[in-house]
Enzyme design. Structure first.
Site, PDB file in Angstrom:
ATOM      1  N   HIS A   1      34.476 -29.335  -5.952  1.00 23.98           N
ATOM      2  CA  HIS A   1      34.857 -29.650  -4.578  1.00 23.98           C
ATOM      3  C   HIS A   1      35.904 -30.750  -4.511  1.00 23.98           C
ATOM      4  O   HIS A   1      36.654 -30.848  -3.541  1.00 23.98           O
ATOM      5  CB  HIS A   1      33.617 -29.947  -3.742  1.00 23.98           C
ATOM      6  CG  HIS A   1      32.859 -28.685  -3.461  1.00 23.98           C
ATOM      7  ND1 HIS A   1      31.824 -28.268  -4.253  1.00 23.98           N
ATOM      8  CD2 HIS A   1      33.075 -27.709  -2.545  1.00 23.98           C
ATOM      9  CE1 HIS A   1      31.396 -27.089  -3.805  1.00 23.98           C
ATOM     10  NE2 HIS A   1      32.132 -26.730  -2.777  1.00 23.98           N
TER      11      HIS A   1
ATOM     12  N   GLU B   1      26.901 -15.610  -2.653  1.00 25.69           N
ATOM     13  CA  GLU B   1      27.473 -16.449  -3.712  1.00 25.69           C
ATOM     14  C   GLU B   1      26.519 -16.677  -4.876  1.00 25.69           C
ATOM     15  O   GLU B   1      26.749 -17.517  -5.727  1.00 25.69           O
ATOM     16  CB  GLU B   1      27.969 -17.788  -3.149  1.00 25.69           C
ATOM     17  CG  GLU B   1      26.982 -18.540  -2.299  1.00 25.69           C
ATOM     18  CD  GLU B   1      27.583 -19.813  -1.679  1.00 25.69           C
ATOM     19  OE1 GLU B   1      28.681 -20.246  -2.066  1.00 25.69           O
ATOM     20  OE2 GLU B   1      26.911 -20.387  -0.806  1.00 25.69           O
TER      21      GLU B   1
ATOM     22  N   ASP C   1      30.948 -20.033  -6.379  1.00 24.37           N
ATOM     23  CA  ASP C   1      29.581 -20.135  -6.891  1.00 24.37           C
ATOM     24  C   ASP C   1      29.144 -18.843  -7.573  1.00 24.37           C
ATOM     25  O   ASP C   1      28.414 -18.881  -8.558  1.00 24.37           O
ATOM     26  CB  ASP C   1      28.614 -20.484  -5.748  1.00 24.37           C
ATOM     27  CG  ASP C   1      28.629 -21.974  -5.470  1.00 24.37           C
ATOM     28  OD1 ASP C   1      28.527 -22.749  -6.434  1.00 24.37           O
ATOM     29  OD2 ASP C   1      28.754 -22.362  -4.296  1.00 24.37           O
TER      30      ASP C   1
ATOM     31  N   CYS D   1      35.850 -15.688   0.646  1.00 22.25           N
ATOM     32  CA  CYS D   1      36.367 -17.027   0.945  1.00 22.25           C
ATOM     33  C   CYS D   1      36.397 -17.926  -0.293  1.00 22.25           C
ATOM     34  O   CYS D   1      36.684 -19.102  -0.201  1.00 22.25           O
ATOM     35  CB  CYS D   1      35.565 -17.683   2.058  1.00 22.25           C
ATOM     36  SG  CYS D   1      33.851 -17.994   1.600  1.00 22.25           S
TER      37      CYS D   1
HETATM   38  C1  PEP Z   1      32.213 -20.457  -2.814  1.00 24.97           C
HETATM   39  O1  PEP Z   1      31.211 -20.795  -3.445  1.00 24.97           O
HETATM   40  O2  PEP Z   1      32.993 -19.582  -3.204  1.00 24.97           O
HETATM   41  C2  PEP Z   1      32.555 -21.117  -1.536  1.00 24.97           C
HETATM   42  C3  PEP Z   1      33.538 -20.682  -0.799  1.00 24.97           C
HETATM   43  O3  PEP Z   1      31.844 -22.205  -1.180  1.00 24.97           O
HETATM   44  P1  PEP Z   1      32.043 -23.643  -1.829  1.00 24.97           P
HETATM   45  O4  PEP Z   1      33.306 -23.633  -2.666  1.00 24.97           O
HETATM   46  O5  PEP Z   1      32.114 -24.630  -0.723  1.00 24.97           O
HETATM   47  O6  PEP Z   1      30.822 -23.812  -2.673  1.00 24.97           O
HETATM   48 MG    MG Z   2      29.692 -22.025  -2.552  1.00 24.19          MG
END
Ligand code: PEP
Ligand code: MG
Length: 583
Positions: A189, A431, A455, A502
């Site tokens: 992140h 995910e 994830d 996403c």
């Molecule tokens: C993902 O896991 O692909 C996602 C979009 O959520 P994050 O990156 O916030 O875990």
């Molecule tokens: Mg995620």
């Protein structure tokens, strides 16, 4: 000139001076300084602040727990008052001209080894106290250095062992041009946030912090994943030219803002943006994106020292509704935990936080917080359309519980006469492999899916997305990941449920044709990538994408997939797109 190679996580080039941040939890490298007197002053103020902490804590312990319990602080105070601990630290700074942090670490190590080697168990048990005190002094030193960032003038590039998303989030208000870390992975992140801020970043550099000193001139090349310390004049000149050319190219992308992402055979692909803060919506709109496909609301915590109140959240969500001007707005409920927020502030960090109490699990264990968020979202829904989705759902029970709480909150609002929309689509992130494999079951209980490949990859391939040591194993091109995506798209089609992707793979132009070929018609991406994706979509057609996906489906290794996608991309875009060359 020294060149360090790592993992590129955020595009762009930054040229500036190094600001090195040490970390209490990690080994502090030996760094020399030009001004030992300054380090001595820092040391004295850290010692004074640590003494003040101990006095306060001792008084509090005496009051609440009695004099016996308070004795532990007396031992710490005694150590700090002992010149045989503090004088060698001062001497080391003066003689070796090293940072105060390094001198403190080395002297405490000597004392801890001394206690540890004693035959008397009473002394041996003091080793933990020695490290505890060491952490206290270091926290003051490092914290003070960190706050100097606020006063830094001009072009600062932060180098650190690791950065938490909260630390990175704080760069919004500081003059940070770019950063590099020894640890980290492409979809951590911290990396995602660097992209959101639009600052070039490279992670997984392994040992740059050992080598760089505050004030060194640096180049961060966020495209190639390189950081150069003390570049020569020719290299500097080359990078300045490259940065200018990239800026000029970015301007040409503005012409795409008014053009729809439609394939050459007329299929409209929705391209939405992922955001962490409402202010990022402006870029989505500027690039002509289709609204927000993922609002990572947990980032509202990261720049705050408290849980955002219902009122604060309501204001944020309402602001988003106004900014998207009727386009999509998908609010994901707090995805806290793992590398986001909870561990940094936890009394007892989890041993394995990515497999621990994160995301929807954390919300279901903190119902007050969860309900406050749902109330804020529902109240905002009275002002315009939005969707809600839950993160990291792994079983149907979790989904049903979350939905039940959502309905409870609706009832509460109704009783209180507070307006909200009754027609909010509810979706879930897919995910984890369990959700992907059971997509057909989940499809009966949600209005939409959003595939979170960041994830999904980590849990399918058992590769920590933040760990640079296994970064080469973390790949969206693994056939198992592609199979799972295909499975989810197929299930959603069969059950008439909307599906989007996403994860970061959606922002990767090499993967766009594959995702379309797998049946995806909605992508949610880093806002800065929207024009690049539009360019790809507008120059391909569905049949070509489906053929490509079929070929990819016949491969059994990640390598084959990657090199095939690369070759296909080169074939379609021999000159690359937008300074993003095919190499
Ligand atoms: C993902 O896991 O692909 C996602 C979009 O959520 P994050 O990156 O916030 O875990
Ligand atoms: Mg995620």
């Amino acid at each position: 000139m020294q060149v360090f190679r790592g993992i590129p996580v955020s595009q762009g080039i930054a040229i500036g001076r190094a600001f090195v941040l040490d970390d209490v939890r990690q080994h502090i490298p030996r760094r020399t300084v030009a001004n030992p007197a300054g380090e001595l002053t820092r040391l004295e103020s850290a010692l004074t602040a640590s003494r003040a902490d101990l006095t306060r804590m001792r008084e509090q312990a005496e009051e609440e727990l009695g004099t016996e319990a308070a004795k532990i602080f007396a031992f710490h105070q005694g150590m700090l008052a002992d010149a045989s601990l503090t004088n060698p630290i001062r001497e080391r700074i003066e003689q070796d001209r090293v940072t105060a942090e390094y001198a403190v670490q080395e002297q405490f190590r000597i004392i801890a080894d001394m206690f540890g080697g004693m035959s008397d168990t009473a002394f041996r048990t003091k080793v933990d106290d020695v490290w505890d005190l060491h952490h206290r002094v270091l926290r003051h030193l490092i914290g003070e250095h960190d706050s100097q960032l606020d006063e830094m003038q001009g072009d600062v590039i932060v180098l650190a062992g690791d950065l938490t998303p909260s630390q990175t989030a704080a760069f919004r208000t500081k003059s940070v041009l770019g950063f590099g870390t020894d640890m980290g992975g492409k979809t951590s992140h911290t990396a995602i946030f660097a992209r959101a801020l639009g600052i070039p970043a490279v992670v997984g550099l392994e040992r740059i912090c050992e080598v760089a000193d505050d004030g060194d001139q640096l180049i961060v090349d966020g495209e190639r994943g390189v950081i150069i310390i003390d570049p020569d004049e020719d290299t500097l000149e080359e990078y300045r030219r490259h940065a200018k050319a990239a800026e000029a190219y970015a301007l040409t992308l503005t012409e795409l803002a008014d053009l729809d992402p439609v394939t050459t055979d007329g299929v409209r692909i929705e391209i939405m943006g992922n955001i962490e803060f409402p202010s990022e919506i402006e870029m989505i709109q500027r690039h002509g994106g289709d609204g927000v496909g993922l609002f990572r609301t947990e980032f509202l915590w990261l720049t705050s020292d408290h849980e955002p109140t219902e009122e604060e959240q309501y204001d944020y969500y309402r602001e988003c509704i106004e900014l998207v001007e009727g386009k999509a707005l998908t609010i994901r409920t707090f995805d806290l935990g793992a590398d986001k927020y909870t561990q940094e502030r936890a009394m007892n960090p989890e041993r394995n936080p990515f497999l621990g109490c994160r995301s929807i699990r954390y919300c279901l264990q903190n119902l007050g917080m969860f309900k406050r968020q749902l109330r804020a979202i529902l109240r905002a829904s009275a002002h315009g359309p939005l969707k809600v989705m839950f993160p990291l759902v792994t079983n149907t029970l979790e989904l049903r519980q979350a939905r039940m709480i959502f309905h409870d909150v609706m009832e509460d609002l109704e009783e209180e006469g507070i307006p909200f929309s009754r027609d909010i689509p509810i979706g879930m992130m897919v995910e984890v492999p369990s959700a992907a494999v059971m997509a057909a079951t989940f499809a009966k209980e949600v209005d939409f899916f959003s595939i979170g490949t960041n994830d999904l990859i980590q849990y399918t391939l058992a590769v920590d997305r933040t760990n640079e040591r296994v970064a080469s194993l973390y790949s969206s091109a693994h056939p198992a990941v592609i199979k799972l995506i295909k499975e989810v798209v197929r299930a959603s089609r069969r059950h008439g449920v909307e599906v989007s992707c996403c994860g970061e793979v959606a922002s990767d132009t090499d993967a766009t044709m594959l995702l379309i070929g797998l049946g995806l018609r909605r992508l949610s991406v880093t806002p800065a990538s929207i024009p690049y994706l539009k360019r790809v979509v507008r120059s391909t057609d569905i049949e070509t994408c489906e053929r490509l996906a079929r070929t990819v489906g016949s491969f059994d290794s990640e390598r084959q997939v990657t090199s095939y996608l690369r070759d296909q991309f080169k074939k379609h875009f021999p000159d690359g797109i937008g300074g993003r060359s095919a190499d």
